[in-house]
Design a protein around this motif. Structure first.
Motif: not given
Length: 121
Positions: A36, A38, A94
């Motif tokens: 992940w 962002r 995200y």
């Protein structure tokens, strides 16, 4: 062509929780890792968390350690990001992606559309 579809973002108060999902089309081999990332306006996309597909080893940015948890569902080809104790500085779009290198956490697939997380103070 692999596709990554993020979902689960929203507006939450500081201290609250959200769970993000990333659905991956196509086959994921055990040697792969996903993560992940962002991004906020005017800033570069930054690493948040990563997980190896086969063994489930994890890695986190210092800013989210102890608050965020990454996981995967190998049957649903999906990774998740459980975010607890959210802070206003977690506000960002995200994204998920495959990692080219575990040490550098460099992503390599085409980016999806991301999911917006907004944390109010």
């Amino acid at each position: 062509q692999v596709q990554l579809v993020e979902s689960g973002g929203g507006l939450v108060q500081a201290g609250g929780s959200l769970r993000l999902s990333c659905a991956v089309s196509g086959r994921i081999l055990n040697g792969y890792a996903l993560g992940w990332f962002r991004q906020t306006p005017g800033k570069e996309r930054e690493f948040v968390a990563a997980i190896t597909w086969g063994g489930g080893s994890t890695s986190y940015a210092d800013s989210v350690k102890g608050r965020f948890t990454i996981s995967r569902d190998v049957y649903r080809n999906t990774i998740f990001l459980q975010m607890n104790g959210l802070k206003p500085e977690d506000t960002a779009v995200y994204y998920c992606n495959f990692l080219n290198d575990w040490r550098t956490k460099k992503p390599y697939a085409d980016w999806g559309r991301g999911t917006q997380v907004t944390v109010s103070s």
